[in-house]
Write an enzyme that holds these catalytic residues in place. Structure first.
Site, PDB file in Angstrom:
ATOM      1  N   GLN A 148     -14.530   2.730   1.531  1.00  0.00           N
ATOM      2  CA  GLN A 148     -13.815   2.313   0.327  1.00  0.00           C
ATOM      3  C   GLN A 148     -13.458   3.574  -0.453  1.00  0.00           C
ATOM      4  O   GLN A 148     -14.305   4.428  -0.688  1.00  0.00           O
ATOM      5  CB  GLN A 148     -14.682   1.384  -0.534  1.00  0.00           C
ATOM      6  CG  GLN A 148     -13.967   0.848  -1.751  1.00  0.00           C
ATOM      7  CD  GLN A 148     -14.834  -0.109  -2.568  1.00  0.00           C
ATOM      8  OE1 GLN A 148     -16.023  -0.297  -2.307  1.00  0.00           O
ATOM      9  NE2 GLN A 148     -14.233  -0.717  -3.573  1.00  0.00           N
ATOM     10  N   HIS A 190     -10.491  -4.709  -2.908  1.00  0.00           N
ATOM     11  CA  HIS A 190      -9.144  -4.963  -2.420  1.00  0.00           C
ATOM     12  C   HIS A 190      -9.189  -5.287  -0.936  1.00  0.00           C
ATOM     13  O   HIS A 190      -9.956  -4.710  -0.183  1.00  0.00           O
ATOM     14  CB  HIS A 190      -8.195  -3.789  -2.689  1.00  0.00           C
ATOM     15  CG  HIS A 190      -8.670  -2.463  -2.183  1.00  0.00           C
ATOM     16  ND1 HIS A 190      -9.712  -1.769  -2.757  1.00  0.00           N
ATOM     17  CD2 HIS A 190      -8.229  -1.703  -1.151  1.00  0.00           C
ATOM     18  CE1 HIS A 190      -9.892  -0.629  -2.097  1.00  0.00           C
ATOM     19  NE2 HIS A 190      -9.010  -0.570  -1.116  1.00  0.00           N
ATOM     20  N   LEU A 191      -8.374  -6.255  -0.577  1.00  0.00           N
ATOM     21  CA  LEU A 191      -8.269  -6.695   0.807  1.00  0.00           C
ATOM     22  C   LEU A 191      -6.986  -6.127   1.396  1.00  0.00           C
ATOM     23  O   LEU A 191      -5.904  -6.362   0.863  1.00  0.00           O
ATOM     24  CB  LEU A 191      -8.240  -8.227   0.870  1.00  0.00           C
ATOM     25  CG  LEU A 191      -8.072  -8.863   2.236  1.00  0.00           C
ATOM     26  CD1 LEU A 191      -9.279  -8.569   3.128  1.00  0.00           C
ATOM     27  CD2 LEU A 191      -7.869 -10.374   2.087  1.00  0.00           C
ATOM     28  N   HIS A 192      -7.119  -5.362   2.471  1.00  0.00           N
ATOM     29  CA  HIS A 192      -5.964  -4.844   3.193  1.00  0.00           C
ATOM     30  C   HIS A 192      -5.476  -5.932   4.149  1.00  0.00           C
ATOM     31  O   HIS A 192      -6.280  -6.537   4.871  1.00  0.00           O
ATOM     32  CB  HIS A 192      -6.341  -3.627   4.041  1.00  0.00           C
ATOM     33  CG  HIS A 192      -6.812  -2.451   3.267  1.00  0.00           C
ATOM     34  ND1 HIS A 192      -5.993  -1.379   2.997  1.00  0.00           N
ATOM     35  CD2 HIS A 192      -8.014  -2.175   2.692  1.00  0.00           C
ATOM     36  CE1 HIS A 192      -6.668  -0.477   2.307  1.00  0.00           C
ATOM     37  NE2 HIS A 192      -7.902  -0.938   2.110  1.00  0.00           N
ATOM     38  N   ASP A 215       0.852  -1.191   0.000  1.00  0.00           N
ATOM     39  CA  ASP A 215       0.000   0.000   0.000  1.00  0.00           C
ATOM     40  C   ASP A 215       0.890   1.245   0.000  1.00  0.00           C
ATOM     41  O   ASP A 215       1.876   1.303   0.729  1.00  0.00           O
ATOM     42  CB  ASP A 215      -0.894  -0.022   1.245  1.00  0.00           C
ATOM     43  CG  ASP A 215      -2.001   1.008   1.211  1.00  0.00           C
ATOM     44  OD1 ASP A 215      -1.694   2.203   1.027  1.00  0.00           O
ATOM     45  OD2 ASP A 215      -3.164   0.630   1.374  1.00  0.00           O
TER      46      ASP A 215
END
Length: 158
Positions: free
Chosen positions: A96, A102-104, A32
């Site tokens: 969002q 998307h998966l953090h 990220d």
């Protein structure tokens, strides 16, 4: 199908730089740009899906599998990691910001800055049962949309 205005689709196509930690034929995982903690990874399906409603079940499973593996890897990475958070925001109300699922996955440690503020009070069973009924109705609607499902039929509990 890629979305030309989507930064994650740009990463998938190799048009936008990313620090990739995993890639296969269905998902890519990369660092990220604005990490909550060092080691903050995003797991992104390669095909564009704005939210959960657009994400096929099997692709959601793959996103979770890779997120699970990345979370385990964080524990062994040498980065500060006393715990791991997996976080997926679906929709603007859920915070969002990029409308591509998307998966953090990020390491946690005592004193880090990540917080979720909520009213965590215990609710009455009646309220929980009513809410469960509404969720089961949503699951039935999904099954009807799909033309049936192998998932179990949920019944109201006494």
């Amino acid at each position: 199908m890629p979305n030309d205005g989507c930064v994650f689709c740009g990463i998938v196509r190799g048009h936008v730089a990313a620090s990739v930690v995993h890639e296969d034929d269905r998902v890519v995982a990369f660092m990220d740009l604005s990490p909550v903690t060092p080691g903050h990874v995003l797991v992104v399906p390669k095909s564009h899906a704005e939210g959960l409603v657009d994400l096929p079940d099997d692709l959601g499973v793959r996103v979770w599998e890779v997120g699970h593996r990345v979370g385990r890897a964080l524990r062994l990475s040498g980065l500060r990691c006393e715990g791991v958070t997996l976080f997926l925001a679906d929709g603007e109300a859920a915070f969002q910001e990029i409308f591509h699922v998307h998966l953090h996955v990020f390491p946690r440690f005592k004193g880090d800055s990540f917080r979720i503020d909520a009213n965590w009070r215990v609710h009455e069973r009646r309220v929980l049962d009513e809410t469960a009924l509404a969720v089961r109705g949503g699951l039935a609607a999904l099954d009807a949309r799909a033309g049936g499902s192998d998932s179990p039929a949920w019944t109201e509990q006494a």
